[in-house]
Each structure stands twice: as structure tokens, then as C-alpha cells.
Scaffold this motif. Sequence first.
Motif, PDB file in Angstrom:
ATOM      1  N   PRO A  57      16.158 -12.311 -10.472  1.00 23.10           N
ATOM      2  CA  PRO A  57      16.849 -10.910 -10.550  1.00 23.10           C
ATOM      3  C   PRO A  57      15.821  -9.703 -10.809  1.00 23.10           C
ATOM      4  N   ALA A  58      15.093  -9.852 -11.728  1.00 21.75           N
ATOM      5  CA  ALA A  58      14.006  -8.851 -11.949  1.00 21.75           C
ATOM      6  C   ALA A  58      13.130  -8.643 -10.825  1.00 21.75           C
ATOM      7  N   ALA A  59      12.728  -9.530 -10.185  1.00 20.00           N
ATOM      8  CA  ALA A  59      12.081  -9.540  -9.015  1.00 20.00           C
ATOM      9  C   ALA A  59      12.464  -8.776  -7.876  1.00 20.00           C
ATOM     10  N   LYS A  60      13.857  -8.866  -7.996  1.00 24.16           N
ATOM     11  CA  LYS A  60      14.934  -8.334  -6.758  1.00 24.16           C
ATOM     12  C   LYS A  60      14.799  -6.863  -7.028  1.00 24.16           C
ATOM     13  N   ARG A  61      14.964  -6.459  -8.270  1.00 22.44           N
ATOM     14  CA  ARG A  61      15.066  -5.058  -8.538  1.00 22.44           C
ATOM     15  C   ARG A  61      13.786  -4.325  -8.243  1.00 22.44           C
ATOM     16  N   LEU A  62      12.716  -5.059  -8.361  1.00 27.35           N
ATOM     17  CA  LEU A  62      11.291  -4.374  -8.424  1.00 27.35           C
ATOM     18  C   LEU A  62      11.116  -4.097  -6.938  1.00 27.35           C
ATOM     19  N   LEU A  63      11.509  -5.251  -6.124  1.00 23.90           N
ATOM     20  CA  LEU A  63      11.272  -5.215  -4.597  1.00 23.90           C
ATOM     21  C   LEU A  63      12.164  -4.112  -3.958  1.00 23.90           C
ATOM     22  N   THR A  64      13.326  -3.916  -4.494  1.00 19.05           N
ATOM     23  CA  THR A  64      14.137  -2.903  -3.985  1.00 19.05           C
ATOM     24  C   THR A  64      13.353  -1.412  -4.092  1.00 19.05           C
ATOM     25  N   ARG A  65      13.045  -1.462  -5.358  1.00 23.69           N
ATOM     26  CA  ARG A  65      12.219  -0.260  -5.660  1.00 23.69           C
ATOM     27  C   ARG A  65      11.038   0.050  -4.925  1.00 23.69           C
ATOM     28  N   PHE A  66      10.260  -0.826  -4.829  1.00 25.18           N
ATOM     29  CA  PHE A  66       9.141  -0.767  -4.049  1.00 25.18           C
ATOM     30  C   PHE A  66       9.332  -0.242  -2.376  1.00 25.18           C
ATOM     31  N   VAL A  67      10.669  -1.132  -1.955  1.00 23.63           N
ATOM     32  CA  VAL A  67      11.084  -0.772  -0.625  1.00 23.63           C
ATOM     33  C   VAL A  67      11.444   0.769  -0.592  1.00 23.63           C
ATOM     34  N   ARG A  68      12.347   1.137  -1.595  1.00 22.93           N
ATOM     35  CA  ARG A  68      12.694   2.540  -1.753  1.00 22.93           C
ATOM     36  C   ARG A  68      11.546   3.690  -1.691  1.00 22.93           C
ATOM     37  N   SER A  69      10.402   3.057  -2.258  1.00 29.83           N
ATOM     38  CA  SER A  69       9.251   4.078  -2.334  1.00 29.83           C
ATOM     39  C   SER A  69       8.218   3.691  -1.307  1.00 29.83           C
ATOM     40  N   ASN A  70       8.608   3.149  -0.381  1.00 28.36           N
ATOM     41  CA  ASN A  70       7.928   2.659   0.783  1.00 28.36           C
ATOM     42  C   ASN A  70       6.552   2.080   0.558  1.00 28.36           C
ATOM     43  N   LEU A  71       6.595   1.678  -0.539  1.00 31.69           N
ATOM     44  CA  LEU A  71       5.263   0.427  -0.830  1.00 31.69           C
ATOM     45  C   LEU A  71       5.488  -0.923  -0.121  1.00 31.69           C
TER      46      LEU A  71
ATOM     47  N   ALA B 253       2.386  -5.114 -10.468  1.00 31.57           N
ATOM     48  CA  ALA B 253       2.994  -6.031  -9.384  1.00 31.57           C
ATOM     49  C   ALA B 253       2.511  -5.783  -8.221  1.00 31.57           C
ATOM     50  N   TYR B 254       2.125  -4.554  -7.687  1.00 28.65           N
ATOM     51  CA  TYR B 254       1.541  -4.220  -6.531  1.00 28.65           C
ATOM     52  C   TYR B 254       0.253  -4.915  -6.123  1.00 28.65           C
ATOM     53  N   ARG B 255      -0.507  -5.204  -7.167  1.00 29.36           N
ATOM     54  CA  ARG B 255      -1.957  -6.038  -7.132  1.00 29.36           C
ATOM     55  C   ARG B 255      -1.452  -7.486  -6.732  1.00 29.36           C
ATOM     56  N   LEU B 256      -0.553  -7.961  -7.650  1.00 28.16           N
ATOM     57  CA  LEU B 256      -0.347  -9.511  -7.497  1.00 28.16           C
ATOM     58  C   LEU B 256       0.560  -9.736  -6.312  1.00 28.16           C
ATOM     59  N   LEU B 257       1.594  -9.020  -5.851  1.00 27.23           N
ATOM     60  CA  LEU B 257       2.294  -9.231  -4.610  1.00 27.23           C
ATOM     61  C   LEU B 257       1.510  -9.548  -3.316  1.00 27.23           C
ATOM     62  N   ALA B 258       0.147  -9.183  -3.484  1.00 24.78           N
ATOM     63  CA  ALA B 258      -0.814  -9.222  -2.384  1.00 24.78           C
ATOM     64  C   ALA B 258      -1.004 -10.837  -2.176  1.00 24.78           C
ATOM     65  N   LEU B 259      -0.513 -11.687  -3.294  1.00 23.04           N
ATOM     66  CA  LEU B 259      -0.914 -13.185  -3.196  1.00 23.04           C
ATOM     67  C   LEU B 259       0.424 -13.629  -2.563  1.00 23.04           C
TER      68      LEU B 259
ATOM     69  N   SER C 162      -4.571  -5.945  -2.070  1.00 22.52           N
ATOM     70  CA  SER C 162      -5.874  -6.980  -2.215  1.00 22.52           C
ATOM     71  C   SER C 162      -7.143  -6.664  -2.849  1.00 22.52           C
ATOM     72  N   GLY C 163      -7.368  -5.510  -2.559  1.00 17.25           N
ATOM     73  CA  GLY C 163      -8.750  -4.990  -3.219  1.00 17.25           C
ATOM     74  C   GLY C 163      -8.538  -4.499  -4.506  1.00 17.25           C
ATOM     75  N   LYS C 164      -7.196  -3.982  -4.783  1.00 15.64           N
ATOM     76  CA  LYS C 164      -7.072  -3.743  -6.241  1.00 15.64           C
ATOM     77  C   LYS C 164      -6.718  -4.978  -7.292  1.00 15.64           C
ATOM     78  N   LEU C 165      -6.433  -6.038  -6.388  1.00 23.46           N
ATOM     79  CA  LEU C 165      -6.412  -7.156  -7.310  1.00 23.46           C
ATOM     80  C   LEU C 165      -7.967  -7.669  -7.581  1.00 23.46           C
ATOM     81  N   ARG C 166      -8.813  -7.558  -6.661  1.00 24.61           N
ATOM     82  CA  ARG C 166     -10.069  -7.985  -7.237  1.00 24.61           C
ATOM     83  C   ARG C 166     -10.617  -7.164  -8.209  1.00 24.61           C
ATOM     84  N   ASP C 167     -10.430  -5.751  -8.006  1.00 28.82           N
ATOM     85  CA  ASP C 167     -10.985  -4.722  -8.865  1.00 28.82           C
ATOM     86  C   ASP C 167     -10.156  -4.499 -10.387  1.00 28.82           C
TER      87      ASP C 167
END
Length: 653
Positions: A296-310, A271-277, A330-335
Motif C-alpha cells: 500500500p505504501a508503494a502504491k501511494r508513492l507510485l500514484t504521487r510520482f505519476v501525478r508529478s510526472n516522474l 525511491a526515484y533512484r531505486l525504482l530504476a531497478l 540509474s545515474g543517480k543510483l550509481r552516484d
Amino acid sequence: MVIDRPSSPMNLPKKPRFVNRLAEVDEVADRQACAVANGEPLLVLLTGPQGIGKTVLAVILGYRFARDYPDGVLYCEAKGSDTRAACSADELARQLLVQLGIPWTEVPAAPGDRLQTLRTMMSGKRLLFIFDDVAVASQIEPLLGDVSRCAVIVTSRSRLQSLEINHQFVSVRLPGFDQAAALELVGAIAGKAVRDVPESVLARVCSICEGLPLALAVTAGKLGAGDETPEDIVEQLTRNVLEALDVDGDFVVKVLFDEVYRELPADDRRAYRLLALSGPHFGAAAAAATLNVAEPAAKRLLTRFVRSNLLQEAGKGRYRYHFLVHEHASGKLRDGSSDDEEMTAIDRTDRWYAHRAVALDKCFTGRPVPQGTKEFRATIEPAFPGDDKPALAATGFDTEWSSFLESARRCADRRDHALSMVMATAPCSYAYQAGRCTELIDLYRRILDLVTAEPVRWQVYRDLAQLHERIGEYEAVERFASLAEEIHPPGRESAIAWRALSYESRGLLPQADEALCEAAEAVPLMDDPVHQERARALVRMHRGRIAVKRGLLDEALPLLGEALSFFNASLADGSNAARCEALIGDVGRAHDDSLEAERRWTKAAEIFVAHHVWPDAVKTYEKLAALADELSRPSDAARYRDRAREIESGRAG
């Protein structure tokens, strides 16, 4: 156990360089003063992304508060960023006991005994604890025995809600530095060398680092070293920012980000890689499309990423990566992604944005379906129902604008001419009304290299004429309008009309009116009777405006009145209705009917604002202010001018 231990251990790291954070220091200091005065504990959680300066602030606070905790100041690195090395609660208890004076060999071996010994030694004491880099609350919760007279400062990338809920910790989230603070930090590290750095270079450094203190510090060190010119440093940052942020070959920012990425579960790394798109900032629906999951699953993930400061929150229901984190993702997406996974995610994302742009456009404009987009647009419903859908659509375009542009450019990069046409034409009317034409012009010019069918090329030429007219590039208007006239007879009226508007803008009013009459004669060539009527209304509005400019007021009023009647019946033509109202107000003013002028201009200004036609809204409020001045109504004049300034400043809510 009787312990012979030294009093007042002071185990803080070396006092670090410190700038800014005055608001956060004052907030915690006020709480600490109240805690000491009331005999209460100070429990603080400092959160923020990697490199934001949590540890620095914690240590500074430790030095500031040390005198109020005479039984000792204790510092432990919890190492939560690396799950392989993270300290458990009993390991941290061992460290604390040693700092409190127990020899390493005499620390109880059993975790339970170790924790009990620590609690006994803490009881009734006034101690200050700093736990740095805590990943999960369970690392320190067992250590929180009798802290009733203590201060406990915890740093973590994550918002540890268990500490807030179960232990009454106060959470202090650290934002990035603003430009003034960033420049202060750069100046403190670079020293005298910063005096010779051009302001434009410093501004670019602050923009690229986006307030992240670690990145600013690394760049400031390079500026101070003088081994490279400031311009070369900025060029390296622009070309590959994470590799440019190195200290003696150690890519400190990238390594830090890599550590965070490595500790994520596999699904979160994907998710971290792909959200760069998903765009410069995005909502849950776009993220769901990118990740191919339910919203709804996307919202839960985004909330978790915000709480983790990603991720950072970017307004209600909006999210964004910090620029440097986006570059890392973006670099991780390429790699780290397969070509198929990446291309499939790109296609899902771009199609979602194209769908969204069309849904908004169907609420915003009444223009004919753009050539080359009919099949894609056929099954898409308008984004909103009701009479206020044009205003809601304008807000939607505002919100998604930067993401639309990024997606559109990506479509052009992929040479997807069909999706590129959709992504260019859907926001075209909005871009014209809102005065956001330049970036769209660049996109249309790229599309010219992709399309060959004459009706589609006509659409590109016609829209380029429109967009260039808005920004006053009249030679380009006439060039593209002429090209459009030659290749698609059903679109002849529109092309001629834009040529006429160019004449008008250059002050060639008789020629403009003559061209509009020519455009009216071409209306029957259009395929759709409904669009024929709209085209006639547009010609009447344009001719009415030209008549006003020529002083032919009696000729102007019926033209404008007929056009207004049509536009008032069309929800998607509110901005044109506003233009007619404003012009009729001009006629009233020319007839010395100030009440009619003010009534019409006020109505026009309100509609312009509702439809986000900011330039016309500003002009209309300025006319209202001038009228109020003439009528000796200074308070009204000030109110109108304040409104114009609000709109120009982007506060037109």
C-alpha cells in the motif's frame, strides 16, 4: 487608488518554434471559443514531464487567443521547479501589477493590499493570464479573483488537483511526440541537413529520445550543425544519452532533470533512484520489494510520482519511467546510493521477480522441477487457483516479460548462478509456447559459464535444445540434445525426444519415430512416476503427429486419443491438449469429415489463444479459413482470417 496605465499590455515571450500538438490546440481552442461565446472563463492546466513542451504550447495559445482578451495578455514565470527561487502569490501579484501599468515603486508593500489592488484592477476585465512552471496551487490561488471573463493558462509538472476541484480548471496532459511528430520537429530544426540523414538513424534518434521534444530539439540542432556525422551522434546517444544531449557543453536535459531531482524530499529521491531497478515497467508489488516497503505504501508513492510526472502509467496497475528519466535515475543510483543499499535493493528486486516467475510457471506447465532450482521453488505457491490458471499465468508472463529478462540478465551479470537458473528455467515453457525464445537462448548460453554440476548442465543443454527447436535451428537442437543425453540418465528421455523433434522438422520422419521409441524406452529412468506418465503422453502425441504426416491415420488416432486423455486431465497441459485436438482435426480433414475438422480446429484455436500460444493459434485459424473457403462460406473465412490478423497484430485479447 487611481491608476493611469496603458491599455492592452502584451507581455508574451517571443513566439516559439511550434510543431504538432494539434489535438491539444484544438481541444483548448474549442473550450476557449465556447467560453468566449458564453461569457465564461477559460481555465486550463497544462501538465506533463520536464521538457515536454508545456511552456511552448502555453505561449502559442496565448498568441492565438490574445485578440479575444482586449484588456491585456500577462505572462509570469512562477519558477516552481526551484523551491529556492519559487515565486509566492504576493510576488506574482507584484509582477502582474507592474505588467498592468503600476510603477514598481508604487506597488503596495503589504501582501494583502497588493492582492486587493490586483483584484480591483482585474474586476470585469477580459484578461489572459499565463502562469508558467507552477509547483503548487497556492502560488496562484490567491490571484484568482474575478476571472469570470478571463482566460487563465497554467503550466505545471504536477497535476494540481486543487485547481481542478476548487476552481474548475480543465487539465490537459501533454504526451510525448509520436514518430511522425518527432520527425517533423527534427526536420524543422535541422533543416536541409536532415535530407542526408539515413532513415535508420532518424528512427534511432526518435526511439532514444522517446518523444521528448527538448531531447529531439537538442539532437536536431546537432544534426543540423553538421559538426559530427549522424552515425556518430547516434553512437554518443547510445553510449551516454544524457551527456550527449548538450548544447555548447551545457547538458540541458540532465540539468533539467537534476533540478527536479534536487527538489524531491530525501525519501522520494531514494525511491526515484531505486525504482530504476524495478524493470522497464513494473507493478506496485515489484516496487514494494525494491523499496522494501509495504505494497500500500508503494502504491501511494507510485500514484504521487505519476501525478508529478516522474513516472508514466503503463497500463492498469503498471508504471514505467520515460527512457531518459530512467537513464537519469540509474545515474543517480550509481552516484547517490551506497554500494550496500544498491546491492541489497538489487537482490530484493531479483528475488521478487524470480519468485513471481516460479509462481506463474507452477500454473503454466507440468514439466518436472528444473535441476538446480528445487530449493528455491520448494515453498512457492502457484500464482493463481482454479481451472483458468494457465491462461492467467500466460498473461502474467506477458506482462512481466521484459522485466523478467532484465532481472535475469542482472543475475547473470552478478554471477549468481542459482538465481540465474531460476530466472531462466521458470519462463522457459512459456517462452517456447509463445515463440519468445531468442532472448532466453542468450541467457541460457551465459548460464553455461556459471554452472558446473552435471544435472544442472543437463538442464541447460536440454532447455537449449527445446528453445532452438522452436526457432528452427536444428543443428543446435541435435548438438545440445546429444550433450544432454550423455550426462544425466534420468533426463535421457527428454533429450532424445528433442532430438527426435529436430529429425521431424527436417523431414526425417522414420528416424524421428525411431528416436521417439528410444525415448519411450528411457522413461523408466525418470525419478517421478507422475512425470513418467506425462513423458509417455508427450511421446504418444509426437508419434501421433508424425504418423499423420506419414499418412498413417489409423495408427495416429489411438496415439493422439490416449495423449489427449492425459492432457485434458492436467490443467497445466492445455497447450498440448490443443495440439492433440488440432491433429485429430487434421485426421478428420484427411477423411473428408469437414465438420469434425472444424470442430477440433476451433477448439484447438481457442485453447491456443487462452494459453497465449500465438503462432499455433494463427496457423489454426488460417486452416479454418481455408476450410471455409473450400466449403463456400466466405463470411466464415473472412472471420477466421480477421482473427488470425488480430493475433498477429497483438490484439488477441
